[in-house]
Design a protein around this motif. Structure first.
Motif, mmCIF file in Angstrom:
data_model
loop_
_atom_site.group_PDB
_atom_site.id
_atom_site.type_symbol
_atom_site.label_atom_id
_atom_site.label_comp_id
_atom_site.label_asym_id
_atom_site.label_seq_id
_atom_site.Cartn_x
_atom_site.Cartn_y
_atom_site.Cartn_z
ATOM 1 N N HIS A 1 -0.609 10.465 -8.976
ATOM 2 C CA HIS A 1 -1.201 9.311 -8.287
ATOM 3 C C HIS A 1 -0.323 8.797 -7.139
ATOM 4 O O HIS A 1 -0.560 7.708 -6.619
ATOM 5 C CB HIS A 1 -1.429 8.157 -9.272
ATOM 6 N N ARG B 1 -9.679 9.943 -25.662
ATOM 7 C CA ARG B 1 -10.252 9.351 -24.438
ATOM 8 C C ARG B 1 -11.475 8.496 -24.792
ATOM 9 O O ARG B 1 -11.718 7.457 -24.165
ATOM 10 C CB ARG B 1 -10.649 10.449 -23.447
ATOM 11 N N THR C 1 -11.285 3.556 -17.831
ATOM 12 C CA THR C 1 -10.070 3.010 -17.207
ATOM 13 C C THR C 1 -10.211 1.508 -16.934
ATOM 14 O O THR C 1 -9.299 0.732 -17.218
ATOM 15 C CB THR C 1 -9.810 3.742 -15.862
ATOM 16 N N ARG D 1 -9.776 -0.232 -24.853
ATOM 17 C CA ARG D 1 -9.675 -0.965 -23.582
ATOM 18 C C ARG D 1 -10.666 -2.115 -23.516
ATOM 19 O O ARG D 1 -10.338 -3.189 -23.002
ATOM 20 C CB ARG D 1 -9.843 0.010 -22.416
ATOM 21 N N ILE E 1 -7.917 -3.436 -14.856
ATOM 22 C CA ILE E 1 -7.940 -1.983 -14.608
ATOM 23 C C ILE E 1 -6.537 -1.361 -14.643
ATOM 24 O O ILE E 1 -6.398 -0.183 -14.961
ATOM 25 C CB ILE E 1 -8.660 -1.654 -13.271
ATOM 26 N N GLU E 2 -5.520 -2.142 -14.346
ATOM 27 C CA GLU E 2 -4.146 -1.615 -14.393
ATOM 28 C C GLU E 2 -3.520 -1.834 -15.781
ATOM 29 O O GLU E 2 -3.046 -0.879 -16.410
ATOM 30 C CB GLU E 2 -3.278 -2.293 -13.331
ATOM 31 N N ASN F 1 -4.210 -1.805 -18.813
ATOM 32 C CA ASN F 1 -5.347 -1.393 -19.650
ATOM 33 C C ASN F 1 -4.914 -0.788 -20.988
ATOM 34 O O ASN F 1 -5.622 0.007 -21.586
ATOM 35 C CB ASN F 1 -6.280 -0.466 -18.863
HETATM 36 P P1 RTP Z 1 -4.249 6.961 -17.980
HETATM 37 O O1 RTP Z 1 -3.863 8.118 -17.074
HETATM 38 O O2 RTP Z 1 -3.221 5.840 -17.985
HETATM 39 O O3 RTP Z 1 -4.625 7.424 -19.359
HETATM 40 O O4 RTP Z 1 -5.577 6.284 -17.421
HETATM 41 P P2 RTP Z 1 -6.879 6.976 -16.830
HETATM 42 O O5 RTP Z 1 -6.766 8.475 -16.915
HETATM 43 O O6 RTP Z 1 -8.049 6.312 -17.471
HETATM 44 O O7 RTP Z 1 -6.823 6.503 -15.330
HETATM 45 P P3 RTP Z 1 -6.105 7.176 -14.054
HETATM 46 O O8 RTP Z 1 -7.120 7.301 -12.986
HETATM 47 O O9 RTP Z 1 -5.326 8.399 -14.468
HETATM 48 O O10 RTP Z 1 -5.088 6.032 -13.624
HETATM 49 C C1 RTP Z 1 -3.832 5.908 -14.245
HETATM 50 C C2 RTP Z 1 -3.538 4.445 -14.482
HETATM 51 O O11 RTP Z 1 -3.307 3.795 -13.234
HETATM 52 C C3 RTP Z 1 -3.728 2.437 -13.339
HETATM 53 N N1 RTP Z 1 -4.762 2.196 -12.328
HETATM 54 N N2 RTP Z 1 -4.745 1.145 -11.551
HETATM 55 N N3 RTP Z 1 -5.373 -0.764 -9.556
HETATM 56 C C4 RTP Z 1 -6.183 0.272 -9.731
HETATM 57 O O12 RTP Z 1 -7.199 0.418 -9.092
HETATM 58 C C5 RTP Z 1 -5.830 1.249 -10.763
HETATM 59 N N4 RTP Z 1 -6.506 2.344 -11.042
HETATM 60 C C6 RTP Z 1 -5.828 2.951 -12.034
HETATM 61 C C7 RTP Z 1 -4.260 2.237 -14.741
HETATM 62 O O13 RTP Z 1 -3.188 1.762 -15.565
HETATM 63 C C8 RTP Z 1 -4.665 3.636 -15.120
HETATM 64 O O14 RTP Z 1 -4.751 3.778 -16.523
#
Ligand code: RTP
Ligand code: MG
Length: 140
Positions: A54, A87, A93, A104, A111-112, A114
Motif C-alpha cells: 500500500h 476474511r 474493510t 469489524r 475504515i482505518e 478496523n
Molecule cells: P487488512 O489488510 O488490514 O486485513 O485489511 P483489508 O485487506 O480489508 O484492507 P486493505 O485494502 O488491505 O487495507 C489495509 C488497511 O489499511 C487501512 N485502510 N485505510 N483510510 C483509508 O481509506 C484506508 N483504507 C484502508 C485499514 O486499516 C485496512 O485494513
C-alpha cells in the motif's frame, strides 16, 4: 476442504479497548483455532514492510502511524478454509459496509481503525506468518 493457516492481527484500536478476548471468542466460535499468538509492539519498519503493497496509497503514512500507535496481537489461525473463513468473520474493510455479526461491524471504529487484519491469499498468509513467527512457535 483443505486445512489452512492464515495470519491475523488484532490491531491497536482493539487492544486499546481491551477487546482481545472478545475478538478471539469470535474467531474460535467460527471454527478457527489459534495455533500461535503473541502481543507485540510493531516497529515502524515492521509496519512499513508489512503494508509495503500500500506504499503508494494516500493513507499509507497514517496507516503506519496507526499500526505503531499501540500494542497488537499477532496470531496464526488454523482451520478448514481458514483464509476465506477469517476474511468472512472479519467483515468488509469499511465497518459501515461490513455485515452484521462480523468483527469489524461489531468493533471497528472506522475504515482505518478496523480492529483486525487477515491474510488475503495463501501466498500472503505464508509470507506474513514467516515474517512474525518461527516454525517452532506454531503449535497445532
Ligand atoms: P487488512 O489488510 O488490514 O486485513 O485489511 P483489508 O485487506 O480489508 O484492507 P486493505 O485494502 O488491505 O487495507 C489495509 C488497511 O489499511 C487501512 N485502510 N485505510 N483510510 C483509508 O481509506 C484506508 N483504507 C484502508 C485499514 O486499516 C485496512 O485494513
Ligand atoms: Mg489487506
Amino acid at each position: 476442504m483443505a486445512i489452512e493457516r492464515t495470519f491475523s492481527i488484532i490491531k491497536p484500536d482493539a487492544t486499546r479497548r481491551n477487546l482481545t478476548g472478545k475478538v478471539n471468542a469470535m474467531l474460535e466460535d467460527a471454527g478457527l483455532r489459534i495455533v500461535a499468538q503473541k502481543r507485540i509492539r510493531m516497529t515502524r519498519e515492521n509496519a512499513e514492510t508489512f503494508y509495503a503493497v500500500h506504499k503508494e496509497r494516500p493513507f499509507f503514512g497514517e496507516l503506519v502511524e496507526f499500526m505503531t500507535s499501540g500494542p497488537v496481537v499477532v496470531q496464526v489461525l488454523e482451520g478448514e478454509n481458514a483464509i476465506a473463513k477469517n476474511r468472512e468473520v472479519m467483515g468488509a474493510t469499511n465497518p459501515e459496509e461490513a455485515a452484521e455479526g462480523t468483527i469489524r461491524k461489531t468493533f471497528a471504529e472506522n475504515i482505518e481503525a478496523n480492529s483486525v487484519h487477515g491474510s488475503d491469499s495463501a501466498e500472503n498468509a505464508a509470507i506474513e506468518i514467516a515474517y512474525f513467527f518461527a516454525g517452532s512457535e506454531l503449535v497445532g
